[in-house]
Every structure is written in C-alpha cells, then in structure tokens.
Write an enzyme that holds these catalytic residues in place. Structure first.
Site, PDB file in Angstrom:
ATOM      1  N   LYS A  84      37.311  16.117  29.750  1.00  0.00           N
ATOM      2  CA  LYS A  84      37.687  14.874  30.434  1.00  0.00           C
ATOM      3  C   LYS A  84      38.268  13.865  29.453  1.00  0.00           C
ATOM      4  O   LYS A  84      39.242  13.162  29.772  1.00  0.00           O
ATOM      5  CB  LYS A  84      36.472  14.265  31.137  1.00  0.00           C
ATOM      6  CG  LYS A  84      36.795  12.969  31.881  1.00  0.00           C
ATOM      7  CD  LYS A  84      35.568  12.394  32.554  1.00  0.00           C
ATOM      8  CE  LYS A  84      35.923  11.161  33.374  1.00  0.00           C
ATOM      9  NZ  LYS A  84      36.448  10.059  32.544  1.00  0.00           N
ATOM     10  N   LYS A 183      17.970   1.081  12.859  1.00  0.00           N
ATOM     11  CA  LYS A 183      16.505   1.169  12.878  1.00  0.00           C
ATOM     12  C   LYS A 183      15.981   0.948  11.472  1.00  0.00           C
ATOM     13  O   LYS A 183      16.641   1.316  10.496  1.00  0.00           O
ATOM     14  CB  LYS A 183      16.035   2.536  13.379  1.00  0.00           C
ATOM     15  CG  LYS A 183      14.650   2.506  13.996  1.00  0.00           C
ATOM     16  CD  LYS A 183      14.694   1.814  15.368  1.00  0.00           C
ATOM     17  CE  LYS A 183      13.351   1.873  16.074  1.00  0.00           C
ATOM     18  NZ  LYS A 183      13.467   1.336  17.441  1.00  0.00           N
TER      19      LYS A 183
END
Length: 558
Positions: A84, A183
């Site tokens: 796609k 993080k």
C-alpha cells in the site's frame, strides 16, 4: 446500545473453533490470504475468519530479546502495509524505485537513533559514595520533541530502554500524538534510598541529560514511569528551569506528569489507567467482536484480574469496577489475593497505603497459583514486560487480554492467543492514555494557561441565557409570565452546562482519542483480513503515519 462493526452475523466463540479447519475455504471465498486487503462486500467474514499467524516475528524462544521482539512486531506490520505504501507514493519513479524508497524509509524508522549511557556519583546520607548508572534512548526524531518516561528499577538495561523508546514512537503514532519515542531508566531500587538521596539522583540525572542535549521542551520531554511520579517530575522541572533553562519561558514544559502547582494538569495521574478502561470499553461494546468471543457486550457481569497494583493497575481497576465489572484477583510482586465475590479497589488501596502491601487484605484470600491463569473474562497485565510467554499462554483462561503494561506478551504467546481466539488489546494502543494527557500538559505549558480558563464563565452564562430564552418563549406562547413555566435541567445536564473544567476537558479529549484510535484499528484489521490480530493492525496504522512524515518531509543528505 452496543455497536456492530460488521453487517454479517458472526459466529459465537464456540463456533469459531471450526474456523481453523475452514480457513483455507474462507481464504478461497475471499480470494486472498491474510494481510491482503479485504473485499468490501464481506466485512463480517473479514473479521471472523482466523488467518495463519505471520512467521515474521523470528524469535520463537520463550524469553526473546525485548528490542528484537518489538522489531519483530514492526516487521510483521511492515510486510502487510508495504504494498500500500508503494501504491500510494505519488512520484515519477518506476515500481522498483518506489519499492526501494519505501523499504529504505522503513529501514530508517526501525532502529533506535540515539542511546545515552551515563554514570555519575552521589554521596549518600551515611557519607559513603555510590556510582549510579542510567540511560536515555531516543528512538525517533521524525516528530520532536521525543517523549517517554523515566523509570527507576534494578532491571533497567540498554535493551529495555531501546525497546520501550521504540514502543513510544509507535504508541504516539497510533493515537496521533506528534512526538517521537524515547525512554529513560536509572538502575536503582528506590526503596533502598532516602528521599534526600533520591532527590540528589534525580537532579543529577537531569543535569547529565541536559549537558548532552537529551532534555528540553522542544527536544526531549520525560514523564513518570515505574517507581517515579509527580515528586520526581517536579525535581526535574525545577532543576532544568533553574539551570539550563533559566532564560526559557517554556522551561517547565521540559517534563510532564508534574504537580498542578508546577504546571501539571488535572487528570494526568489516572490517565494511563483511564485510557486502559476506555480502550477496553471500545472493544467490549463492539458486538461483532464480542460475538466471536462468545461474550455479551458491556462491562456488566464481567470478571477481571489485574497483575500489578501500581498506578496503571489501580486506576484501571477503579474504572472497570465503577462501570459494573468485578475484580476477582490482584497480583503484586510479593504475592496475590483472590475473592470470587469481588475486591473493592478503594478498600484495597486504603489497606495497601496503611500496611505497605496487598497481602493480608481481610476481604480476600491469598492466591498461591499464577495470577495470569485465573479464570476470568478480562486479564489486565499491568506490571512489566514478557509476563505472558509460550510456557503459560496455553493455560490463560481469559477471553480478553488488555495490555496495561508495555510488552507483556512475547511473540510466541501472541501466536498462541491468536490460535485460541483470545482477543489481545495491544499495549501500543491500550496504555497510550498517559502520553495523550502528557501531550495536553505540554500544550498547556507552552500556552501558559489552563484549559477552560478563558471560556469557562462565558460558556456557563451562554448556556443559562439559552435556557432563559427558551423559558420566556414558552411563557409568551402560552400567555404565562413570571416564571410559571420553569425550565429545570437534569442533574447531569446541570453539570454539563455549568461549564467544562480542565479535568472535564482532559477526560473528554482522552475518551475521544481512544475511541478514534480504536475505530482506526478495527478498520485496519478488517481491511487487511487480520481477524483478532489487533496488534498487527495497530502497528500498520503507526507505520503508515510515521512513514508519511518521512516521505513528505524528505530525508536530509541522502
């Protein structure tokens, strides 16, 4: 009233057992395999048919590397959406050149861009010296600032912060929060340090991040995580604003999850747990999914189990309990408790605050077995990563697994759950409530005004003027004057027309974010014939959004 995603009548949970043997026949009917776009005329079949689980997640061991585990889930989503992405490229290139471009950008998205490893000394209260180890990983700068929590744990490692940073990138993309993922972790057990020592560690860690350019309102914005909260975020904000950011009017936007007095936002503490509730709500009210599981829609009469009674577990338990579900077991690191008649979250919270543990709670019995294997409708793993593995997945009795923690399910466990028709609501969607409300707090700090302050009185007065206008019109119509036809709003409507507080706005925006993202995941799962594989659908959505940013912005110096 409950929703139906599909038009076709879907089989019950018991009936889906026959789907495995009929999978090839279903694929033939649809003329495609798993991962290919679904036929528009067969939405129900696209949802109900269980397809072959992708082998792209290479780690088939019981304890895979956490970062490799996340990369494997990424690869599975990328393999499905690649065609796609190639088709949607609007460039004057050949098919081969387009595919090379797509694969190149996917390779850019996947790795962790920066990892900072730190060591610094602190002097403890007893006069001894200790060297503290910490990390900050920035997975992606496709959007800035980067966003991700800071955890204090002896289990912190480079692999863990890289994995969690990458999850943050995809999590932000799933819920349309314009941040890259990051993080941090400090390798300590906070229970072994005094408050004074924790403040020293937090402030020094902040300075080390600032010196390396790993913190700032437009660069990298930490937030609370395991064993950190408002207190630590306040120390971080004060340290940054008093040093590196002392000329920056937006300095307090360098971190979120702060106390209200330091620029925090109402609703942030409960945001992740509330997001877990809304995430479950969106799928448990979807009658087509519940039909597959053999369950009735809604929370009423549902039982659930929570692993981890921290911030996420507590607030998830509160909201599910409030809406009619019954918590029958709670597990913590030091033990578990069980009561088939239900556990009240407020009573359990009060007991833990008083005694420091859930063990000994008088209205429940100790549970000796695995909390993850208790017979229930909904299992909420809200502790740490890799709790559901190949070894215990076959014994899990829940029909819905709601991932309140990051990465609680290994690829092999995920495969087993798919084969058993257990609905897994994935972490990168379900626990995104925290970063969503952190985004609202960050915007509040940049705007320097709380939500609703500028419009609260105007909206309230406008609503009352509207009611008075209706009342006067009715009195003129029926020839009565002087308040003889009073317009009396209901209690709920009275609360609404009084004006939206900051908490009301935050709660409403969070609920809308989770609902919209759930709709997108359901649509993608149907479009690519993924059945109950919501994790892959969520990764597909995240990859598409991140890819679009890279594709339209261009890649510098290539």
């Amino acid at each position: 009233m409950y929703r139906y995603l599909a038009k076709a009548l879907l089989p019950s949970r018991a009936g889906t057992a026959a789907l495995g043997s009929a999978a090839n026949h279903s694929a033939a009917l649809l003329g495609r395999s798993r991962g290919q776009p679904a036929a528009a005329s067969q939405p129900g079949l696209a949802l109900a048919a269980r397809r072959h689980y992708s082998e792209l997640v290479a780690d088939r061991e019981d304890d895979p590397n956490f970062f490799k585990m996340v990369e494997g889930f990424f690869d599975r989503g990328a393999s499905i959406v690649e065609d796609k992405l190639v088709k949607d490229l609007r460039t004057q290139e050949s098919e081969e050149q387009k595919r090379n471009r797509v694969r190149g950008i996917l390779r850019i998205i996947k790795p962790c861009n920066h990892v900072l490893s730190l060591c610094f000394p602190i002097r403890r209260d007893d006069g001894s010296w200790e060297v503290i180890e910490g990390y900050r990983a920035q997975h992606s700068q496709h959007r800035t600032p980067c966003k991700g929590g800071i955890r204090y744990s002896t289990d912190v490692s480079v692999d863990e912060v890289k994995a969690l940073a990458s999850l943050m990138t995809y999590k932000c993309a799933v819920v349309d929060v314009p941040f890259g993922g990051a993080k941090a972790g400090v390798k300590i057990n906070p229970k072994n340090y005094t408050e004074n020592e924790l403040e020293k560690i937090t402030r020094r860690f902040t300075m080390e991040l600032a010196k390396k350019g790993f913190i700032g309102p437009g660069v990298d914005v930490p937030a609370p995580d395991m064993n950190t909260g408002e207190r630590e975020m306040s120390w971080i904000a004060d340290t940054y604003a008093s040093t590196i950011g002392h000329y920056d009017i937006n300095a307090h936007a360098c971190v979120t999850g702060k106390p209200i007095s330091q620029g925090g936002i109402h609703g942030r503490i409960s945001a992740t747990g509330r997001g877990v509730f809304h995430g479950i709500e969106n799928f448990i009210n979807e009658a087509s999914y519940m039909s597959i599981l053999g369950m009735t829609p809604g929370f009423r009469d549902k039982t659930f189990v929570v692993q981890g009674f921290g911030n996420v577990g507590l607030h998830s338990m509160r909201y599910l309990h409030r809406f009619g579900a019954k918590c029958i077991a709670v597990g913590e690191s030091d033990g578990s408790i069980w009561n088939p008649d239900g556990i009240d979250p407020k009573e359990l919270e009060d007991f833990r605050l008083q005694h420091g543990s859930i063990l000994g709670f008088p209205k429940a019995k100790p549970y000796e077995g695995s909390i993850l294997e208790v017979d229930c409708d909904i299992l909420i793993p809200a502790a740490t990563e890799k709790q559901l593995t190949k070894s215990n997945a076959p014994r899990v009795k829940a029909k819905i697994i709601a991932e309140g923690a990051n990465g609680p399910t290994t690829p092999e466990a995920d495969r087993i759950f798919q084969e058993r028709n257990i609905l897994v609501i994935p972490d990168l969607y379900l626990n995104a409530g925290g970063v969503t409300v952190s985004y609202f707090e960050w915007l509040k700090n940049l705007n320097h005004v709380s939500y609703g302050r500028l419009t609260f009185k105007y909206e309230r007065d406008s609503n009352y003027h509207l009611l008075m206008s209706v009342q006067e019109s009715l009195e003129r119509k029926f020839g009565k004057h002087g308040g003889t036809i009073p317009i009396v709003p209901t209690a709920d409507f009275q609360d609404s027309i009084s004006g939206a507080s900051e908490k009301d706005i935050v709660h409403s925006a969070l609920a809308y974010t989770m609902e919209r993202s759930a709709r997108q995941i359901m649509h993608t799962a149907m479009k690519y014939n993924l059945g109950l594989d919501l994790r892959t659908a969520a990764y597909v959505n995240a990859i598409e959004k991140v890819f679009k940013v890279y594709s339209e912005a261009g890649v510098t110096f290539t």
